[in-house]
Design an enzyme around this catalytic site. Structure first.
Site, PDB file in Angstrom:
ATOM      1  N   THR A 160      60.080  54.189  29.561  1.00 48.56           N
ATOM      2  CA  THR A 160      58.988  55.153  29.337  1.00 48.56           C
ATOM      3  C   THR A 160      58.579  55.826  30.641  1.00 48.56           C
ATOM      4  OG1 THR A 160      57.596  53.197  29.429  1.00 48.56           O
ATOM      5  CG2 THR A 160      57.948  54.170  27.264  1.00 48.56           C
ATOM      6  N   SER A 183      71.248  42.590  56.408  1.00 46.23           N
ATOM      7  CA  SER A 183      70.692  41.761  55.335  1.00 46.23           C
ATOM      8  C   SER A 183      71.382  40.406  55.360  1.00 46.23           C
ATOM      9  CB  SER A 183      70.925  42.414  53.972  1.00 46.23           C
ATOM     10  OG  SER A 183      70.636  41.492  52.937  1.00 46.23           O
ATOM     11  N   SER A 233      65.729  46.158  44.125  1.00 48.66           N
ATOM     12  CA  SER A 233      65.825  47.453  44.815  1.00 48.66           C
ATOM     13  C   SER A 233      64.442  47.946  45.244  1.00 48.66           C
ATOM     14  CB  SER A 233      66.539  48.486  43.941  1.00 48.66           C
ATOM     15  OG  SER A 233      65.897  48.670  42.716  1.00 48.66           O
ATOM     16  N   GLU A 286      65.768  56.017  46.272  1.00 48.56           N
ATOM     17  CA  GLU A 286      66.672  55.534  45.227  1.00 48.56           C
ATOM     18  C   GLU A 286      67.314  56.705  44.471  1.00 48.56           C
ATOM     19  OE1 GLU A 286      65.337  51.911  43.641  1.00 48.56           O
ATOM     20  OE2 GLU A 286      66.717  51.926  41.951  1.00 48.56           O
ATOM     21  N   ASP A 310      59.073  50.754  39.184  1.00 49.40           N
ATOM     22  CA  ASP A 310      59.390  49.584  40.003  1.00 49.40           C
ATOM     23  C   ASP A 310      58.673  49.621  41.343  1.00 49.40           C
ATOM     24  OD1 ASP A 310      61.071  49.207  37.894  1.00 49.40           O
ATOM     25  OD2 ASP A 310      62.939  49.375  39.036  1.00 49.40           O
TER      26      ASP A 310
HETATM   27  P1  ADP Z   1      67.718  45.384  40.548  1.00 48.88           P
HETATM   28  O1  ADP Z   1      66.762  46.324  41.205  1.00 48.88           O
HETATM   29  O2  ADP Z   1      67.437  45.173  39.112  1.00 48.88           O
HETATM   30  O3  ADP Z   1      67.841  44.088  41.275  1.00 48.88           O
HETATM   31  P2  ADP Z   1      69.549  47.474  41.294  1.00 48.88           P
HETATM   32  O4  ADP Z   1      70.969  47.760  40.944  1.00 48.88           O
HETATM   33  O5  ADP Z   1      68.527  48.504  41.044  1.00 48.88           O
HETATM   34  O6  ADP Z   1      69.151  46.087  40.611  1.00 48.88           O
HETATM   35  O7  ADP Z   1      69.450  47.137  42.855  1.00 48.88           O
HETATM   36  C1  ADP Z   1      70.252  46.119  43.402  1.00 48.88           C
HETATM   37  C2  ADP Z   1      70.844  46.611  44.693  1.00 48.88           C
HETATM   38  O8  ADP Z   1      69.814  46.689  45.707  1.00 48.88           O
HETATM   39  C3  ADP Z   1      71.857  45.646  45.286  1.00 48.88           C
HETATM   40  O9  ADP Z   1      73.136  45.863  44.729  1.00 48.88           O
HETATM   41  C4  ADP Z   1      71.806  46.018  46.762  1.00 48.88           C
HETATM   42  O10 ADP Z   1      72.540  47.193  47.003  1.00 48.88           O
HETATM   43  C5  ADP Z   1      70.326  46.345  46.967  1.00 48.88           C
HETATM   44  N1  ADP Z   1      69.585  45.145  47.429  1.00 48.88           N
HETATM   45  C6  ADP Z   1      68.573  44.531  46.798  1.00 48.88           C
HETATM   46  N2  ADP Z   1      68.124  43.471  47.509  1.00 48.88           N
HETATM   47  C7  ADP Z   1      68.869  43.409  48.615  1.00 48.88           C
HETATM   48  C8  ADP Z   1      68.930  42.536  49.759  1.00 48.88           C
HETATM   49  N3  ADP Z   1      68.110  41.493  49.875  1.00 48.88           N
HETATM   50  N4  ADP Z   1      69.849  42.803  50.704  1.00 48.88           N
HETATM   51  C9  ADP Z   1      70.679  43.846  50.595  1.00 48.88           C
HETATM   52  N5  ADP Z   1      70.689  44.684  49.556  1.00 48.88           N
HETATM   53  C10 ADP Z   1      69.810  44.486  48.569  1.00 48.88           C
HETATM   54 MG    MG Z   2      66.521  48.364  40.680  1.00 48.60          MG
END
Ligand code: ADP
Ligand code: MG
Length: 379
Positions: A36, A68, A125, A157, A169
């Site tokens: 939404t 990271s 993310s 993003e 988010d």
């Molecule tokens: P969600 O937000 O549901 O976890 P997304 O696909 O939106 O899934 O985001 C995940 C992506 O964010 C990971 O694949 C990576 O690229 C990035 N990410 C998230 N947390 C980290 C982290 N701690 N270190 C490095 N990259 C991260």
């Molecule tokens: Mg995400």
């Protein structure tokens, strides 16, 4: 494990000196209101007690470096570079820096550690974007508000990572509060903090992470978004927010079946968010549970973003005595949430493990989350 200390130690070993500070931001679970957000509607997420920590110091040059814990590589850009591309996960934090570059006073070093499950629909993310944006806001003296920082995370993003996600988010990660959910009117960006009152009934929010990973950038998220845009255009409104239940017959007669079902999910889901507020205010747990189940059914049948693992998680939670359950997040994998008595959490974990094994699915991870506060400086 103290992740602030972890972030400090990781920074020290990566860069050879101590960070100026550590900023953290939570992942989020969405109680109700799915897809939404980019339709200018209502969502009701809460911050969770799983957070991403960014240890950061400014440099004297224009270079921005990020490391990271999940990766041994160091990624870097210069603040004077064009829009970064192809930097894997580092596009999230460096994308934030790029979006904020007109506020920059210098480059920085950054080390990131997190206990937010990645790709589980709990918004790792937004957690990484919000921790980075909070750190840069303070270190660059940018003076931006939490709402502005949420928008910067979303821009990173959308424009840099290339995932067409909405504002939910990042807003949840920036604005969350303890023991509460955050109602976001995604049209006005007005925020209302809503008391959840679950603990007085000894209820917890269980997360059933199916371990089926999704990717917003490459999955069906974008095509659902397109269907909503097409539906709004054909119905002559600037967003589906402008429609209500009384518009459904007209939508059905004007739209093809698939677009109609996408539109119906958004219209009914907005109404369910508003009904959930009433249920929470009045302490009507049965209504809350029913709304969560209706939301799940709508995502499964009309929006078609569930998967067999998520449906099984919801069924198993209900069979274990949950008052309600639904998939949460963008869909195509990730996690379901269930509201359940705290004494039943272990039984839920056990039942999910058995049911998933029987179905031939990968073992899920079951844990509870506590509604927690938004981005903050830790050190
Ligand atoms: P969600 O937000 O549901 O976890 P997304 O696909 O939106 O899934 O985001 C995940 C992506 O964010 C990971 O694949 C990576 O690229 C990035 N990410 C998230 N947390 C980290 C982290 N701690 N270190 C490095 N990259 C991260
Ligand atoms: Mg995400």
């Amino acid at each position: 494990m103290n992740l602030t200390a972890n972030a400090q130690a990781g920074f020290l070993s990566s860069f050879g000196y101590a960070p100026t500070g550590v900023w953290s931001a939570p992942g989020r679970a969405n109680l109700i209101g799915e897809h939404t957000d980019y339709n200018n509607g209502f969502v009701l997420p809460f911050g969770i007690n799983f957070r991403t920590y960014a240890a950061v110091s400014l440099r004297t040059d224009r270079i921005c470096k990020v490391v990271s814990e999940i990766d041994s590589r160091v990624y870097e850009i210069s603040l004077d570079d064009p829009k970064p591309t192809g930097l894997d996960w580092a596009l999230y934090p460096l994308g934030v820096a790029w979006v904020m570059r007109d506020k920059a006073t210098s480059g920085f070093d950054c080390y990131i550690t997190s206990d937010v499950p990645i790709g589980a629909g709990l918004s790792s993310s937004a957690a990484i974007e919000s921790s980075m944006a909070s750190a840069l806001n303070e270190l660059w003296g940018a003076g931006l508000s939490r709402k502005e920082l949420a928008l910067i995370g979303q821009q990173a993003e959308n424009q840099v990572v290339g995932a067409p996600t909405g504002i939910m988010d990042q807003t949840a990660s920036m604005m969350a509060q303890n023991d509460a959910a955050v109602l976001i009117d995604c049209q006005s960006l007005e925020i209302t903090v809503v008391d959840l009152g679950l603990s007085k009934h000894d209820l917890v929010v269980a997360v059933i992470d199916t371990q089926v990973s999704h990717s917003h950038a490459h999955g069906g998220y974008g095509s659902r978004r397109t269907s909503c845009e097409v539906g709004a255009k054909e119905l002559g409104v600037s967003s589906l927010r402008e429609l209500s239940l009384s518009d459904l017959p007209r939508a059905q007669s004007q739209l093809d079946d698939e677009t109609f079902r996408r539109v119906r999910h958004i219209i009914t889901e907005n109404q369910r968010v508003l009904d959930t507020l009433i249920a929470l205010r009045e302490g009507h747990l049965a209504s809350l549970g029913r709304l969560l189940l209706e939301s799940h059914a709508s995502m499964r049948d009309d929006f078609e973003i569930s998967v067999a693992e998520l449906d099984l998680a919801v069924e198993t939670a209900m069979a274990t005595g949950a008052i309600g359950a639904r998939m949460t997040g963008g869909g195509f994998g990730g996690a379901a949430i269930a509201i359940i008595h705290k004494d039943k959490l272990a039984e839920l974990a056990n039942n999910c493990e058995l049911a998933f094994a029987k179905a031939g699915f990968k073992a899920p991870r079951v844990f509870s989350v506590t509604p927690s506060e938004g981005a903050k400086r830790e050190l």
